[in-house]
Motif scaffolding. Structure first.
Motif, mmCIF file in Angstrom:
data_model
loop_
_atom_site.group_PDB
_atom_site.id
_atom_site.type_symbol
_atom_site.label_atom_id
_atom_site.label_comp_id
_atom_site.label_asym_id
_atom_site.label_seq_id
_atom_site.Cartn_x
_atom_site.Cartn_y
_atom_site.Cartn_z
ATOM 1 N N ARG A 1 34.949 36.674 38.508
ATOM 2 C CA ARG A 1 35.967 37.559 37.931
ATOM 3 C C ARG A 1 36.949 36.808 37.034
ATOM 4 N NH1 ARG A 1 38.636 40.189 42.817
ATOM 5 N NH2 ARG A 1 37.543 38.622 44.046
ATOM 6 N N ILE A 2 36.699 35.527 36.783
ATOM 7 C CA ILE A 2 37.571 34.782 35.869
ATOM 8 C C ILE A 2 37.286 35.254 34.440
ATOM 9 C CG2 ILE A 2 38.127 32.501 34.925
ATOM 10 C CD1 ILE A 2 37.258 31.303 37.631
ATOM 11 N N GLY A 3 38.312 35.524 33.694
ATOM 12 C CA GLY A 3 38.160 35.848 32.269
ATOM 13 C C GLY A 3 37.126 36.925 32.035
ATOM 14 N N ASP A 4 36.123 36.626 31.212
ATOM 15 C CA ASP A 4 35.040 37.559 30.920
ATOM 16 C C ASP A 4 33.741 36.758 30.905
ATOM 17 O OD1 ASP A 4 34.453 36.509 28.208
ATOM 18 O OD2 ASP A 4 36.439 37.263 27.738
ATOM 19 N N GLU B 1 29.028 51.641 34.830
ATOM 20 C CA GLU B 1 30.145 50.820 35.293
ATOM 21 C C GLU B 1 29.888 49.333 35.005
ATOM 22 O OE1 GLU B 1 31.056 51.500 39.405
ATOM 23 O OE2 GLU B 1 32.540 49.884 39.389
ATOM 24 N N GLU B 2 28.637 48.909 35.239
ATOM 25 C CA GLU B 2 28.318 47.497 34.990
ATOM 26 C C GLU B 2 28.422 47.157 33.500
ATOM 27 O OE1 GLU B 2 25.219 46.533 38.674
ATOM 28 O OE2 GLU B 2 24.473 47.586 36.902
ATOM 29 N N ILE B 3 28.046 48.097 32.656
ATOM 30 C CA ILE B 3 28.167 47.854 31.208
ATOM 31 C C ILE B 3 29.641 47.690 30.835
ATOM 32 C CG2 ILE B 3 27.844 48.852 28.914
ATOM 33 C CD1 ILE B 3 25.341 50.291 30.071
ATOM 34 N N ARG B 4 30.467 48.612 31.321
ATOM 35 C CA ARG B 4 31.896 48.541 30.985
ATOM 36 C C ARG B 4 32.511 47.236 31.502
ATOM 37 N NH1 ARG B 4 33.947 53.173 28.828
ATOM 38 N NH2 ARG B 4 32.560 54.977 28.947
ATOM 39 N N GLU B 5 32.122 46.859 32.705
ATOM 40 C CA GLU B 5 32.625 45.617 33.305
ATOM 41 C C GLU B 5 32.201 44.413 32.451
ATOM 42 O OE1 GLU B 5 34.220 45.337 36.351
ATOM 43 O OE2 GLU B 5 34.217 43.131 36.381
ATOM 44 N N TYR B 6 30.946 44.395 32.043
ATOM 45 C CA TYR B 6 30.433 43.242 31.296
ATOM 46 C C TYR B 6 31.103 43.106 29.932
ATOM 47 C CZ TYR B 6 27.164 39.582 30.075
ATOM 48 O OH TYR B 6 26.631 38.366 29.744
ATOM 49 N N LEU B 7 31.516 44.252 29.369
ATOM 50 C CA LEU B 7 32.107 44.216 28.027
ATOM 51 C C LEU B 7 33.609 43.952 28.045
ATOM 52 C CD1 LEU B 7 30.276 47.159 26.214
ATOM 53 C CD2 LEU B 7 29.791 44.711 26.064
ATOM 54 N N GLU B 8 34.132 43.478 29.186
ATOM 55 C CA GLU B 8 35.586 43.334 29.223
ATOM 56 C C GLU B 8 36.094 42.281 28.243
ATOM 57 O OE1 GLU B 8 36.986 42.427 33.127
ATOM 58 O OE2 GLU B 8 35.675 40.709 33.354
ATOM 59 N N GLY B 9 35.226 41.398 27.803
ATOM 60 C CA GLY B 9 35.638 40.401 26.808
ATOM 61 C C GLY B 9 35.284 40.786 25.383
ATOM 62 N N ASN B 10 34.932 42.048 25.176
ATOM 63 C CA ASN B 10 34.638 42.536 23.822
ATOM 64 C C ASN B 10 35.547 43.717 23.528
ATOM 65 O OD1 ASN B 10 31.892 41.332 24.830
ATOM 66 N ND2 ASN B 10 31.782 41.362 22.598
ATOM 67 N N ALA C 1 45.140 42.306 29.262
ATOM 68 C CA ALA C 1 44.792 41.672 27.987
ATOM 69 C C ALA C 1 44.199 40.286 28.198
ATOM 70 C CB ALA C 1 46.012 41.585 27.084
ATOM 71 N N SER C 2 44.814 39.487 29.033
ATOM 72 C CA SER C 2 44.378 38.089 29.158
ATOM 73 C C SER C 2 43.336 37.896 30.250
ATOM 74 C CB SER C 2 45.583 37.199 29.477
ATOM 75 O OG SER C 2 46.034 37.437 30.800
ATOM 76 N N ARG C 3 43.218 38.839 31.162
ATOM 77 C CA ARG C 3 42.356 38.740 32.342
ATOM 78 C C ARG C 3 42.846 37.686 33.343
ATOM 79 N NH1 ARG C 3 40.693 43.331 31.959
ATOM 80 N NH2 ARG C 3 39.352 42.898 33.718
ATOM 81 N N PHE C 4 43.961 37.039 33.053
ATOM 82 C CA PHE C 4 44.574 36.151 34.042
ATOM 83 C C PHE C 4 45.239 37.027 35.106
ATOM 84 C CE2 PHE C 4 44.343 32.694 30.964
ATOM 85 C CZ PHE C 4 44.254 31.573 31.776
ATOM 86 N N PRO C 5 45.401 36.481 36.335
ATOM 87 C CA PRO C 5 46.123 37.263 37.336
ATOM 88 C C PRO C 5 47.594 37.456 36.964
ATOM 89 C CG PRO C 5 44.999 35.370 38.330
ATOM 90 C CD PRO C 5 44.914 35.204 36.857
ATOM 91 N N MET C 6 48.093 38.676 37.146
ATOM 92 C CA MET C 6 49.545 38.881 37.203
ATOM 93 C C MET C 6 49.987 38.228 38.510
ATOM 94 S SD MET C 6 51.292 40.900 35.081
ATOM 95 C CE MET C 6 52.432 41.861 36.063
ATOM 96 N N VAL C 7 49.240 38.602 39.550
ATOM 97 C CA VAL C 7 49.365 38.004 40.877
ATOM 98 C C VAL C 7 47.986 38.090 41.522
ATOM 99 C CG1 VAL C 7 50.296 38.314 43.216
ATOM 100 C CG2 VAL C 7 51.801 38.598 41.253
ATOM 101 N N ALA C 8 47.586 37.030 42.192
ATOM 102 C CA ALA C 8 46.346 37.089 42.965
ATOM 103 C C ALA C 8 46.524 36.279 44.235
ATOM 104 C CB ALA C 8 45.174 36.539 42.155
ATOM 105 N N CYS C 9 45.859 36.736 45.294
ATOM 106 C CA CYS C 9 45.984 36.071 46.592
ATOM 107 C C CYS C 9 44.604 35.734 47.138
ATOM 108 C CB CYS C 9 46.690 36.978 47.592
ATOM 109 S SG CYS C 9 48.374 37.357 47.084
ATOM 110 N N PHE C 10 44.483 34.530 47.666
ATOM 111 C CA PHE C 10 43.248 34.130 48.331
ATOM 112 C C PHE C 10 43.551 33.987 49.815
ATOM 113 C CE2 PHE C 10 39.568 31.823 49.651
ATOM 114 C CZ PHE C 10 38.581 32.088 48.694
ATOM 115 N N VAL C 11 42.894 34.795 50.627
ATOM 116 C CA VAL C 11 43.074 34.740 52.084
ATOM 117 C C VAL C 11 41.836 34.072 52.673
ATOM 118 C CG1 VAL C 11 43.280 36.114 54.191
ATOM 119 C CG2 VAL C 11 44.524 36.799 52.122
ATOM 120 N N ALA C 12 42.052 32.994 53.413
ATOM 121 C CA ALA C 12 40.929 32.259 54.010
ATOM 122 C C ALA C 12 41.129 32.162 55.514
ATOM 123 C CB ALA C 12 40.828 30.856 53.405
#
Lengths: 161, 262
Positions: B94-97, A124-133, B177-188
């Motif tokens: 969890r931003i981008g990759d 799972e960690e490998i798949r997660e890490y490769l999300e930008g590849n 595809a972009s890894r940007f949020p479609m929607v994301a919520c921050f609860v504080a």
């Protein structure tokens, strides 16, 4: 044009670049190191991943001048000293972790970065890490197996699927 | 990409002086700016790299605040904020990759204020303070709509100061595809009540969902959100999802964040 100097795979390399010259262009066009690929050119696919000062970056989304003075490692630096395939490369061959091979340089460089921070990753960690590849051929299964094998972990036989 | 003059000043003052030139632009991690320049949507005459500015990259916890330097990468935040402010570290991780997180910075993200960026949700939900070379700007005044902020010409984000919440969680429904949020919520869950900030959904960029804040301040449980629905007007509609779909996701993501914390 501005002079840029960086240490690439242990060798000091210099060249003249424009402000807009991307790191990947410097590697491929100035240094003729074409192992690093340009896939999407929009920082999504990861074919251009190299390491800058030990960290994986997308070389299509970094200026060559930003890497001035840096330590850069590319796919050409992944082989053993005698020119034979390095551990990760050999695992990609053994487990057939590629089909067309276009994404492979980036996959190997990301795998190298992953194993540096997490020597025994789970699947799972490998798949997660490769999300930008992104690979459009393999469906990722054999890439994941190759990285499991390169990390010295048990891999179920490829033929079992 | 059109060519430009590149400079790498070694002090903030030098960067501010260079920024006075017309069409000069700051370069932080470049993970948005460089793709934008490739598209020729931005064509600065001069790029001012912030790479060599001293003391620009740090994560510092002091008492009940966490201060992060403007040039700190997402990766650093994900690693170094983990013990003091795990909700923020989790967002950053969890931003981008991974390769994007090694370059992109918190200051760059906030200055750009993409309507689907992750950091604005945490900054707004905690009521953080954006610190520049000139002043301190409260989060509630900083975000002024899509790609628009309170920053003036020649102003550089030097740090962000977060009050550390009692508990917090960021839930993101990523566009695959972009890894940007479609929607994301921050609860504080803050000292004085609960704050909920939503990114990715609105045409106006990040915003607070006040009905959910009131309900959760009264009772901090997912049940408190039952029957609450965010209206779809003003929500982004595109090929990835309609405004109604995004409005629905606001409720789902908020509930998931609360469930994670209860």
């Amino acid at each position: 044009m501005t002079k840029v100097t960086m240490n690439v795979n242990g060798r000091s390399r210099s060249g003249e670049v424009e402000g807009r010259t991307l790191l990947v262009q410097f590697l491929r066009e100035t240094l003729s190191m074409t192992g690093t690929h340009v896939g999407c050119d929009t920082s999504q696919c990861g074919a251009c991943v190299v390491h800058v000062d030990g960290q994986a970056v997308k070389s299509c989304t970094m200026l060559a001048l930003e890497a001035d003075g840096a330590e850069v490692t590319t796919i050409e630096g992944m082989t053993n000293a005698d020119g034979s395939l390095g551990v990760i490369q050999q695992a990609f061959q053994d487990y057939h972790g590629l089909q067309c091979g276009f994404c492979t340089p980036g996959m190997v460089m990301s795998a190298k970065a992953l194993l540096a921070e997490n020597p025994k990753p789970s699947e799972e960690e490998i798949r997660e890490y490769l999300e930008g590849n992104i690979c459009r051929c393999t469906g990722y299964h054999n890439i994941v197996k190759a990285i499991m094998a390169a990390s010295g972990q048990q891999v179920e036989p490829v033929a079992a699927e | 990409m059109y060519d430009f003059e590149f400079m790498k000043p070694s002090s903030l003052d030098e960067a501010v002086a260079a920024l006075a030139e017309e069409d000069a632009q700051l370069l932080a991690g470049g993970q948005t700016l460089l793709p934008t320049m490739k598209q020729r949507l931005a064509m600065p005459s001069k790029l001012i790299s912030l790479k060599d500015i001293p003391d620009f990259s740090y994560v510092k916890a002091e008492g009940d605040t966490l201060t992060i330097g403007g040039g700190t990468t997402h990766r650093q935040v994900s690693e170094e904020a983990e013990s003091a402010f795990p909700g923020l570290a989790s967002l950053a991780g969890r931003i981008g990759d991974p390769a994007v997180r090694n370059r992109g910075t918190i200051g760059g993200s906030l200055a750009n204020n993409d309507p689907a960026a992750c950091y604005p949700a945490a900054v707004l939900a905690t009521g953080a303070t954006v610190i520049t070379n000139r002043r301190e700007i409260p989060a509630d005044e900083y975000f002024q709509g899509m790609f628009t902020t309170a920053l003036d010409e020649g102003e550089i984000i030097t740090a962000v100061r977060f009050p550390i919440p009692e508990a917090s969680r960021y839930e993101k429904f990523a566009q695959p595809a972009s890894r940007f949020p479609m929607v994301a919520c921050f609860v504080a869950k803050m000292n004085g009540g609960v704050r909920v900030a939503v990114t990715g959904a609105s045409e106006e960029g990040v915003f607070r969902w006040s009905e959910a804040e009131e309900a959760l301040t009264a009772t901090f449980s997912a049940d408190a959100l039952e029957g609450l629905a965010h209206p779809a007007n003003g929500m982004i509609s595109d090929i990835h999802g309609s405004g109604e779909y995004r409005a629905h996701l606001i409720g789902v993501m908020t509930k998931r964040a609360v469930l994670h914390l209860t």
